[in-house]
Design a protein around this motif. Structure first.
Motif, PDB file in Angstrom:
ATOM      1  N   ALA A 140      -3.481   4.430   2.021  1.00 18.80           N
ATOM      2  CA  ALA A 140      -4.423   4.385   0.892  1.00 18.80           C
ATOM      3  C   ALA A 140      -4.786   5.786   0.424  1.00 18.80           C
ATOM      4  O   ALA A 140      -5.009   6.026  -0.769  1.00 18.80           O
ATOM      5  CB  ALA A 140      -5.669   3.606   1.293  1.00 18.80           C
TER       6      ALA A 140
ATOM      7  N   ARG B  52     -12.359   3.237  -1.604  1.00 23.22           N
ATOM      8  CA  ARG B  52     -11.207   2.345  -1.514  1.00 23.22           C
ATOM      9  C   ARG B  52     -10.444   2.519  -0.199  1.00 23.22           C
ATOM     10  O   ARG B  52      -9.751   1.610   0.242  1.00 23.22           O
ATOM     11  CB  ARG B  52     -10.288   2.570  -2.716  1.00 23.22           C
ATOM     12  CG  ARG B  52     -10.841   1.997  -4.015  1.00 23.22           C
ATOM     13  CD  ARG B  52     -10.002   2.349  -5.215  1.00 23.22           C
ATOM     14  NE  ARG B  52     -10.155   3.764  -5.582  1.00 23.22           N
ATOM     15  CZ  ARG B  52      -9.655   4.288  -6.700  1.00 23.22           C
ATOM     16  NH1 ARG B  52      -8.959   3.545  -7.534  1.00 23.22           N
ATOM     17  NH2 ARG B  52      -9.846   5.585  -6.976  1.00 23.22           N
TER      18      ARG B  52
ATOM     19  N   MET C  92      -8.041  -1.040  -7.056  1.00 27.43           N
ATOM     20  CA  MET C  92      -6.987  -0.945  -6.058  1.00 27.43           C
ATOM     21  C   MET C  92      -5.655  -1.484  -6.557  1.00 27.43           C
ATOM     22  O   MET C  92      -4.623  -1.320  -5.897  1.00 27.43           O
ATOM     23  CB  MET C  92      -7.399  -1.682  -4.779  1.00 27.43           C
ATOM     24  CG  MET C  92      -8.654  -1.118  -4.151  1.00 27.43           C
ATOM     25  SD  MET C  92      -9.040  -1.861  -2.555  1.00 27.43           S
ATOM     26  CE  MET C  92      -7.742  -1.175  -1.528  1.00 27.43           C
TER      27      MET C  92
ATOM     28  N   ILE D 104       0.139  -0.446  -7.269  1.00 28.88           N
ATOM     29  CA  ILE D 104       0.179  -1.865  -6.927  1.00 28.88           C
ATOM     30  C   ILE D 104      -0.205  -2.660  -8.175  1.00 28.88           C
ATOM     31  O   ILE D 104      -1.279  -2.440  -8.751  1.00 28.88           O
ATOM     32  CB  ILE D 104      -0.796  -2.199  -5.782  1.00 28.88           C
ATOM     33  CG1 ILE D 104      -0.484  -1.356  -4.549  1.00 28.88           C
ATOM     34  CG2 ILE D 104      -0.720  -3.681  -5.434  1.00 28.88           C
ATOM     35  CD1 ILE D 104      -1.503  -1.511  -3.430  1.00 28.88           C
TER      36      ILE D 104
ATOM     37  N   ALA E 194      -9.389  -0.652   2.068  1.00 29.75           N
ATOM     38  CA  ALA E 194      -8.036  -0.848   2.602  1.00 29.75           C
ATOM     39  C   ALA E 194      -8.071  -1.013   4.118  1.00 29.75           C
ATOM     40  O   ALA E 194      -7.390  -1.872   4.687  1.00 29.75           O
ATOM     41  CB  ALA E 194      -7.151   0.337   2.216  1.00 29.75           C
TER      42      ALA E 194
ATOM     43  N   MET F 258      -3.049   2.064   7.618  1.00 27.75           N
ATOM     44  CA  MET F 258      -3.478   1.552   6.312  1.00 27.75           C
ATOM     45  C   MET F 258      -4.332   2.584   5.582  1.00 27.75           C
ATOM     46  O   MET F 258      -4.177   2.792   4.375  1.00 27.75           O
ATOM     47  CB  MET F 258      -4.257   0.249   6.508  1.00 27.75           C
ATOM     48  CG  MET F 258      -4.677  -0.421   5.205  1.00 27.75           C
ATOM     49  SD  MET F 258      -3.278  -1.096   4.264  1.00 27.75           S
ATOM     50  CE  MET F 258      -3.008  -2.631   5.154  1.00 27.75           C
TER      51      MET F 258
ATOM     52  N   MET G 207       0.817  -1.210   0.000  1.00 25.63           N
ATOM     53  CA  MET G 207       0.000   0.000   0.000  1.00 25.63           C
ATOM     54  C   MET G 207       0.856   1.266   0.000  1.00 25.63           C
ATOM     55  O   MET G 207       0.403   2.331  -0.434  1.00 25.63           O
ATOM     56  CB  MET G 207      -0.939  -0.009   1.213  1.00 25.63           C
ATOM     57  CG  MET G 207      -2.103   0.954   1.119  1.00 25.63           C
ATOM     58  SD  MET G 207      -3.232   0.606  -0.267  1.00 25.63           S
ATOM     59  CE  MET G 207      -3.934  -0.958   0.250  1.00 25.63           C
ATOM     60  N   SER G 208       2.095   1.177   0.478  1.00 25.82           N
ATOM     61  CA  SER G 208       2.962   2.355   0.508  1.00 25.82           C
ATOM     62  C   SER G 208       3.565   2.662  -0.861  1.00 25.82           C
ATOM     63  O   SER G 208       4.161   3.722  -1.043  1.00 25.82           O
ATOM     64  CB  SER G 208       4.092   2.150   1.524  1.00 25.82           C
ATOM     65  OG  SER G 208       4.985   1.138   1.101  1.00 25.82           O
TER      66      SER G 208
END
Length: 282
Positions: free
Chosen positions: A138, A146, A170, A106, A150, A134, A101-102
């Motif tokens: 996101a 989204r 996502m 993705i 997340a 998180m 997520m960072s």
């Protein structure tokens, strides 16, 4: 737009934009621990040296909170864009989901999985921190529902396949032509061996044994050497937990080895002195 403005704009574009298919590969598999932090740091340094984006290829069930946070912060503050890729059959569970997520984007194969990020044990304070973490990660990419999907990775241990994540917007399928990896970074055999020790039960045993050995050394008569081993075990445990950097581990190994060698040389010298004194008395 005049040709001069177009030329200036072209010069302002980073070098990695002209070779989008070229990248530095960082393989993050196994447990997310101190060895993963060391590897991620080396990969970012290599990517910045080559002016290429790193692609983090993730396949992990998770790991420890402190190393995960360190890697996330490195990726957020990197001088190059970081991309995450979860291949077919691979997973980014728990700490791996935070690391993915960072990333700026993705990429997921259809059979890949991401999620199941509730901390263990599920202490309410830690769960709230992880959920906010998180959601914040996101929010660097989206500002819609989204964010809550997340967050559900933490609150509900939700897991998405690559196909589901792509349908929800996502994740994206990997580029049709893939990437041309100019440099590939993986754990070396020593790091893999250390990573195999990154089990909570084993680390607890190392901490306990380290304290016991140092205590025995302090109360035993004369130098026994076990205190050095205890000290190295403590440093190794804290390194795997992400509390100490790799330089502490190498320093502890070097210092411990030097002390043991010096003690052995002193014992040999004492033996020869006693031997020579015995010969003189004859």
């Amino acid at each position: 737009m005049s040709w001069t403005k177009a030329l200036l704009l072209a010069l302002a574009i980073p070098a990695w934009a002209f070779a989008a298919s070229e990248a530095v590969a960082l393989y993050l598999d196994g447990v997310i621990d101190g060895t993963a932090v060391t590897l991620a740091s080396a990969a970012l340094a290599e990517a910045q040296r080559l002016h290429l984006p790193p692609v983090v290829i993730i396949d992990t069930y998770g790991g420890f909170l402190a190393p995960m946070d360190q890697i996330v912060e490195m990726f957020l503050n990197a001088g190059v864009p970081v991309y995450a890729y979860i291949p077919d059959g691979a997973k980014a569970m728990s700490a791996g989901a935070f690391i993915a997520m960072s990333a700026r984007k993705i990429y997921m194969a259809p059979t890949a999985e991401i999620g199941a990020a509730e901390p263990r044990p599920p202490d309410p304070k830690v769960v709230n921190y992880a959920a906010a973490r998180m959601r914040a990660l996101a929010s660097t990419k989206w500002n819609d529902t989204r964010l809550y999907i997340a967050e559900s990775f933490v609150r509900e241990n939700r897991v998405l396949t690559g196909a589901e994540a792509a349908r929800l917007g996502m994740a994206e399928p990997p580029p049709p032509d893939g990437w041309n990896f100019v440099s590939v970074l993986r754990r070396d055999p020593l790091s893999r061996l250390l990573n195999a020790l990154s089990d909570p039960a084993l680390i607890s045993l190392m901490l306990l044994l380290g304290v016991v050995l140092i205590g025995y050394e302090l109360f035993a008569s004369g130098f026994q050497g076990v205190g050095v081993i205890g000290g190295v075990l403590l440093v190794l445990a804290f390194y795997l937990l992400g509390q100490l950097g790799s330089e502490w581990l190498w320093a502890a190994l070097a210092l411990g080895g030097a002390v043991l060698i010096a003690a052995e040389m002193f014992a040999v010298l004492s033996f020869f002195q006693a031997f020579l004194k015995g010969e003189e008395k004859r």
